[in-house]
Motif scaffolding. Structure first.
Motif: not given
Length: 186
Positions: A16-17, A22-24, A30-32, A100-102
């Motif tokens: 879940l985290w 991934r959507t934040a 900062k970058s991913l 949801h969303g998986l």
């Protein structure tokens, strides 16, 4: 409470985290790429859990013996008195998982892990949230495939009943699931 003193996240929480992360949007400056990757084998374990596999194999945690699911039984509906008690809150929902969303493979792995743990812990009634589907007029992929998954081994060995949840608990986008009791070896 510091992060190092808290207990580690469960595999479901990590899935879940990672989905949320991934959507934040990263903080300014900062970058991913700057974010530290997990130093343990979490990602490998998550990929192993959600990887396509034969329906006879259940996911296992490191150091755990593979689970042998009980004989498969056709999944049936939860009886009306029990459904009514769940809907009114007179019977506790002891666990819940949100799919949801998986993707289907992620959802299947997460659901299998959740059901096997719920069965091992002796939980009786749980809620599985699938969502209703994003497209207009669509039934939703996870909503449609969930009963099929629950009717086939190894999940069918953990489940004794399924029914659509009441509106209070998600209505058409959620299901009540009754978990089988452990059989004593006496």
């Amino acid at each position: 409470m510091s992060r190092s003193a808290s207990k580690p996240l469960s595999l479901e929480d990590r899935i879940l985290w990672n989905k949320v992360a991934r959507t934040a949007e990263p903080l300014k400056g900062k970058s991913l790429d700057d974010l530290a990757l997990p130093d343990d084998d979490t990602m490998d374990e998550l990929k192993r859990l959600v990887a396509p596999r034969s329906p006879e194999t259940a996911p296992t945690l490191p150091g755990q013996k593979p689970a042998v699911a009980p004989k498969a039984h056709p999944t049936r509906r939860i009886d009306k008195p029990t459904h009514s008690k769940l809907a009114r809150g007179r019977l506790a929902i002891e666990g819940r998982v949100d799919l949801h969303g998986l993707t289907q493979s992620e959802a299947h792995g997460l659901l299998m892990s959740f059901l096997s743990r719920a069965h091992a812990e002796g939980l009786r009634h749980v809620l599985v949230i699938t969502g209703k589907g994003a497209s207009l007029g669509s039934e939703g992929v996870l909503r449609k495939v969930l009963p099929q998954w629950l009717a086939t081994p190894p999940m069918s060995g953990f489940v004794s009943g399924i029914d659509e949840a009441s509106r209070k608990h998600g209505g058409g986008g959620a299901f009540y699931i009754r978990i089988r009791r452990h059989r004593s070896l006496a």
